[in-house]
Design a protein around this motif. Structure first.
Motif, PDB file in Angstrom:
ATOM      1  N   TRP A 140      49.107  39.546  44.334  1.00  0.00           N
ATOM      2  CA  TRP A 140      48.455  38.271  44.594  1.00  0.00           C
ATOM      3  C   TRP A 140      49.054  37.168  43.734  1.00  0.00           C
TER       4      TRP A 140
ATOM      5  N   GLU B  79      47.934  33.554  41.716  1.00  0.00           N
ATOM      6  CA  GLU B  79      46.766  32.878  41.153  1.00  0.00           C
ATOM      7  C   GLU B  79      46.180  31.948  42.206  1.00  0.00           C
TER       8      GLU B  79
ATOM      9  N   THR C   7      42.609  34.005  47.616  1.00  0.00           N
ATOM     10  CA  THR C   7      41.259  34.533  47.776  1.00  0.00           C
ATOM     11  C   THR C   7      41.278  36.036  48.026  1.00  0.00           C
TER      12      THR C   7
ATOM     13  N   ASP D  52      40.071  40.511  31.367  1.00  0.00           N
ATOM     14  CA  ASP D  52      40.286  39.226  32.048  1.00  0.00           C
ATOM     15  C   ASP D  52      40.499  39.389  33.553  1.00  0.00           C
ATOM     16  N   GLN D  53      40.505  40.611  34.048  1.00  0.00           N
ATOM     17  CA  GLN D  53      40.861  40.794  35.458  1.00  0.00           C
ATOM     18  C   GLN D  53      39.691  40.446  36.382  1.00  0.00           C
ATOM     19  N   ASP D  54      40.018  40.107  37.613  1.00  0.00           N
ATOM     20  CA  ASP D  54      39.030  39.819  38.657  1.00  0.00           C
ATOM     21  C   ASP D  54      38.110  41.043  38.807  1.00  0.00           C
TER      22      ASP D  54
ATOM     23  N   ARG E 277      36.477  42.177  41.128  1.00  0.00           N
ATOM     24  CA  ARG E 277      36.626  42.899  42.400  1.00  0.00           C
ATOM     25  C   ARG E 277      37.637  44.030  42.280  1.00  0.00           C
TER      26      ARG E 277
END
Ligand SMILES: [Fe+2]
Length: 372
Positions: free
Chosen positions: A259, A261, A264, A343-345, A347
């Motif tokens: 992905w 930055e 979505t 710090d990761q998303d 999800r």
């Protein structure tokens, strides 16, 4: 009055793509490819079958090419001014090298062998089986070399001998010199590794608990290679770097997310033995193991640990002089390119847990990056 006719203006050319098209073999294009499923065609240059692989993230300097030797077959002799590192996907056989002074070197390979052809050495591959095919994948800097010289005769028909690339005799016998530099940067200098699945790795837990790796300097060349392993039922930290780093799975099951930055959604690549994908330029990516066995992957590219070629790659190898960890394992918050687990998303961990439920493997993390 005669009208002067000028030749067609020539600009925006891509001699490498012209070469690839003229080879007359299939060109596979995708974000990722299963090298066992790439359609092959007769390849007159090698007297074998082959295909060219163009990944979305291949960058400017390198490509991959698949070569299949039928049972009992051998390639025609080859000699060229581009470099290549070769991984044997399946089959057994040998490669014979011949240098300008008449010296020869030969070595026998099998599944998961990995080796380099020294620059401009003459070589032939021989399938040692009368009943099974041999399948190999080369990572080369042919795009870079053809685009610089844009003269096929020069690239494939120059007799200059690079004596300094030959290396020690034992480098062709599965031996080498191991240099322990620091975590993530320990490397073997050699020309031939009999089994990349068995070579010991050294700890690299800056990239995640249980992670390990080893780098390679092969044939004193500019081709890059490292082997990494992710611990069973865990995942590494996300990070980003240059395009053209071909990640190929050797063992284990799982997937990677890619992905930029602000995206979505993630792009997902599921992998198994023989799946290759190079992330795009500076695209974040993260590798997830969903099986109860460790997962090894081989990364090949242009710009070696010894000869990084570009300034940004050199900084990645040497650090920026501040004494901090190198960029690929330094937090983005500190100017590096790695996303720490905290710090990761959120999800990302949820997706992985869902995948673990599907495979039934017991998660090795109780929380992101926290070993059970
Ligand atoms: Fe990476």
């Amino acid at each position: 009055m005669a009208i002067e006719t000028k030749p067609q203006p020539r600009y925006g050319l891509d001699p490498y793509m012209d070469w690839a098209t003229n080879e007359g073999i299939p060109i596979a294009e995708a974000i990722s490819l299963d090298l066992f499923a790439v359609p092959l065609g007769d390849w007159a240059r090698y007297g074998a079958r082959g295909a060219i692989c163009h990944y979305a993230g291949r960058g400017d300097y390198c490509n991959q090419m698949v070569l299949e030797l039928g049972p009992g077959k051998s390639t025609l002799p080859q000699q060229h001014l581009f470099e290549q590192v070769i991984f044997v996907l399946e089959g057994r056989g040998s490669t014979q090298l011949e240098f300008a002074d008449g010296r020869k070197r030969s070595f026998e390979w099998g599944p998961r062998s990995f080796f380099a052809i020294p620059l401009n050495a003459k070589y032939r591959h021989f399938n040692g089986s009368g009943s099974q095919r041999a399948l190999m994948v080369m990572t080369t800097n042919l795009p870079q070399i053809i685009n610089i010289f844009h003269n096929e005769q020069f690239v494939f028909n120059t007799k200059f001998s690079f004596e300094d690339r030959v290396g020690k005799e034992e480098y062709y016998a599965g031996e080498g010199d191991l240099y322990m530099i620091r975590q993530g940067n320990n490397f073997w200098e050699t020309n031939f590794v009999p089994d990349m699945g068995a070579i010991p790795l050294t700890s690299y837990d800056d990239r995640g608990p249980g992670s390990s790796n080893i780098k390679f300097v092969l044939a004193d060349g500019i081709m890059y290679a490292h082997m990494s392993e992710v611990a069973p039922a865990t995942y590494k930290k996300g990070h980003r770097h240059r395009a053209g780093v071909n990640v190929m799975t050797l063992s284990g099951g799982g997937y990677s997310l890619l992905w930029y930055e602000g995206d979505t959604d993630f792009t997902r690549v599921d992998w198994k033995y023989g799946t290759v994908f190079p992330p795009l330029e500076n695209q974040f990516h993260q590798h997830f193991v969903t099986s109860n066995e460790p997962s090894r992957y081989l990364a090949t590219s242009v710009g070696s640990f010894r000869y990084p070629l570009t300034l940004s790659n050199k900084i990645n190898v040497m650090g920026d002089g501040s004494g901090k960890r190198q960029g690929s394992s330094l937090s983005v918050k500190l100017g590096g390119s790695q996303i720490e687990y905290e710090d990761q998303d959120p999800r990302i961990h949820e997706i992985w847990l869902e995948e673990m439920r599907k495979t039934g493997a017991k998660p090795g993390f109780s929380a992101p990056g926290v070993p059970c």
